[in-house]
Scaffold this active site. Sequence first.
Site, PDB file in Angstrom:
ATOM      1  N   HIS A 217       0.829  -1.207   0.000  1.00 47.79           N
ATOM      2  CA  HIS A 217       0.000   0.000   0.000  1.00 47.79           C
ATOM      3  C   HIS A 217       0.864   1.257   0.000  1.00 47.79           C
ATOM      4  O   HIS A 217       0.400   2.321  -0.430  1.00 47.79           O
ATOM      5  CB  HIS A 217      -0.940  -0.005   1.205  1.00 47.79           C
ATOM      6  CG  HIS A 217      -2.139  -0.877   1.016  1.00 47.79           C
ATOM      7  ND1 HIS A 217      -3.389  -0.584   1.537  1.00 47.79           N
ATOM      8  CD2 HIS A 217      -2.295  -2.063   0.362  1.00 47.79           C
ATOM      9  CE1 HIS A 217      -4.244  -1.528   1.214  1.00 47.79           C
ATOM     10  NE2 HIS A 217      -3.595  -2.449   0.514  1.00 47.79           N
ATOM     11  N   HIS A 351      -1.286 -12.292  -2.446  1.00 51.62           N
ATOM     12  CA  HIS A 351      -2.507 -12.575  -1.685  1.00 51.62           C
ATOM     13  C   HIS A 351      -2.504 -13.979  -1.106  1.00 51.62           C
ATOM     14  O   HIS A 351      -3.374 -14.316  -0.303  1.00 51.62           O
ATOM     15  CB  HIS A 351      -3.742 -12.400  -2.578  1.00 51.62           C
ATOM     16  CG  HIS A 351      -4.198 -10.980  -2.680  1.00 51.62           C
ATOM     17  ND1 HIS A 351      -5.083 -10.535  -3.647  1.00 51.62           N
ATOM     18  CD2 HIS A 351      -3.889  -9.887  -1.932  1.00 51.62           C
ATOM     19  CE1 HIS A 351      -5.296  -9.247  -3.487  1.00 51.62           C
ATOM     20  NE2 HIS A 351      -4.578  -8.827  -2.454  1.00 51.62           N
ATOM     21  N   THR A 352      -1.540 -14.790  -1.514  1.00 50.24           N
ATOM     22  CA  THR A 352      -1.429 -16.121  -0.910  1.00 50.24           C
ATOM     23  C   THR A 352      -1.128 -16.020   0.579  1.00 50.24           C
ATOM     24  O   THR A 352      -1.385 -16.961   1.337  1.00 50.24           O
ATOM     25  CB  THR A 352      -0.330 -16.933  -1.616  1.00 50.24           C
ATOM     26  OG1 THR A 352      -0.398 -18.288  -1.197  1.00 50.24           O
ATOM     27  CG2 THR A 352       1.057 -16.389  -1.308  1.00 50.24           C
ATOM     28  N   ASN A 370      -6.884 -22.259   4.037  1.00 52.22           N
ATOM     29  CA  ASN A 370      -7.111 -21.960   5.446  1.00 52.22           C
ATOM     30  C   ASN A 370      -5.977 -21.077   5.956  1.00 52.22           C
ATOM     31  O   ASN A 370      -5.072 -20.697   5.205  1.00 52.22           O
ATOM     32  CB  ASN A 370      -7.228 -23.250   6.275  1.00 52.22           C
ATOM     33  CG  ASN A 370      -6.085 -24.221   5.976  1.00 52.22           C
ATOM     34  OD1 ASN A 370      -4.917 -23.827   5.896  1.00 52.22           O
ATOM     35  ND2 ASN A 370      -6.426 -25.493   5.814  1.00 52.22           N
ATOM     36  N   ASP A 378       3.541 -19.270  -1.736  1.00 55.66           N
ATOM     37  CA  ASP A 378       3.700 -20.206  -2.845  1.00 55.66           C
ATOM     38  C   ASP A 378       2.645 -19.909  -3.898  1.00 55.66           C
ATOM     39  O   ASP A 378       2.038 -18.828  -3.898  1.00 55.66           O
ATOM     40  CB  ASP A 378       3.603 -21.652  -2.348  1.00 55.66           C
ATOM     41  CG  ASP A 378       2.281 -21.962  -1.668  1.00 55.66           C
ATOM     42  OD1 ASP A 378       1.378 -21.096  -1.686  1.00 55.66           O
ATOM     43  OD2 ASP A 378       2.130 -23.073  -1.118  1.00 55.66           O
TER      44      ASP A 378
END
Length: 512
Positions: A217, A351-352, A370, A378
């Site tokens: 950001h 975002h992983t 989860n 990854d």
Amino acid sequence: MMRHIILSFYFCIIIAIAIPTTIAENIFNNETSITTTINDTISHELTGNFDIEMTELVNNLSDQTFILKGTDESNQLEKQPRARVRQHKNKKQGKKKTSGNNGGGSRFQNKRPKRPGGRPQLPQNMQRPPRPQRPNRPQQQNPMRPQRPQQQNPQRPQQTTPAQISNLPQNNQSRKGCFSISTYEEIEDDIANIKNTLRNPKEVTHFLGGIVRMAAHDFMDYDRRDRANPMGPDGCFDPNHASNAGLGSIWGTEGGKSTPLKKLYDTKYKDLGISRGDFWVASANAVIHLTSVNNALDLRDTFMWGRKDSNICRGSGDRLPQASGCDQVEDVFMNKMGLEMEDAVALLGAHTLGRGSSDFSGHEGTWVQNDKAAQTFDTGYFKSFFLKTWRPRVVDSTTGKQDWTTGSGHSQMMLNTDMCLVFDIEETVDRQIPCCTRTNTNECVDREAARRRCPMYRQFDRRREFSNTVRDMLGGNLYNNDNSDFYDAFARSWEKATTVGQSNLNHLVDEC
């Protein structure tokens, strides 16, 4: 009487002439026979011995050559250039090969007689001793940056609680205005120690993903078209803007106390002259390195320092991409920041890590399976597009705000800016026509959405390149565990993004 005397005289003359001639012929014949016998004997002896000696010599030379060459493999490699030289020589001399009795081959074939019983062995005293093994060549190190020691275990045995951070000794090798390798690695150690004090999986996921999100950001508000105030990675974000909701728990105060990461900076690294912008990027690098599979993604060598902090960045939140669709991805990453489509897709792969919260952004869940999976950097984010069945989910009925979920547990989510990388969801978003990415499974719980399959981009659609790039991140194989293509692309894109609009940046130094 006289007649008998004359006849006797003639007879004596004839005998006198015949006897020497016969003797001479006999002697000549005997000498010729003897000479022939001697010559035959000598020829036989010389020729036989010569052939035997030459045969043994050739055999011995061949055996010695074989031993000197080493293995069969190396011997075969040596024969090829010798054969080429022989052919070239024959061509040069104008000699022409002739076929043998077998209908093929060179006249040079079978030149050497075959040896019964295989190749004879040389005597022990003539055999070459075995070649000593060559020691392994030491790894070459970059003279500008020493090689980082391999980490045996990313979980550091020595843990430091946030309360003890203020008592940590400062790095004696650092001084203001300098960023050393040891300081960079200390930041990673300290972040690992803070992470190890967190016991709740959701807290760990939020902490790790929040650090990367904060650094992102900080650079995603960069606009190269605004020469007066381009912003970018300047250690500043607007905590009151809705797009930055939740970052206050990473960098701010809670219950009148500074958050662990902010306290770490204020009590240890601020006095070393390290800017917030540099600290945020170094902290995000540390998280990525710690969470990458086998610590394979190390961004130390591409890290640059020297960013100037800004204390005020009004309007920075308005420049961040909204969760509406790929028009935001194109505008922020490509138009304003000047990055390529591959860079945008690779950066969204971050975002992983982390999770969304209904208390902050209104979007609840992780991008992967989860919270445990959301602590590993990854290709899980990219695989989820194809392995899961996604359907739209309304999160705010008054505003029509939506995201995507899968199955019935609602623990996984995707934003519109994620789904648009693979699926053409404009009609679903604009006209609110629900669909499922796969309609042949039970994961599409919504019956209305199950009636229509979300389309992918057509061949000549300008955004089809997004989905092609997603497949590239997976190495073209959905079921492999190879992260190298994603890691390589992310490293390039992250270096670009964290240095946009910056000048006079420096690499880490050995000592300050």
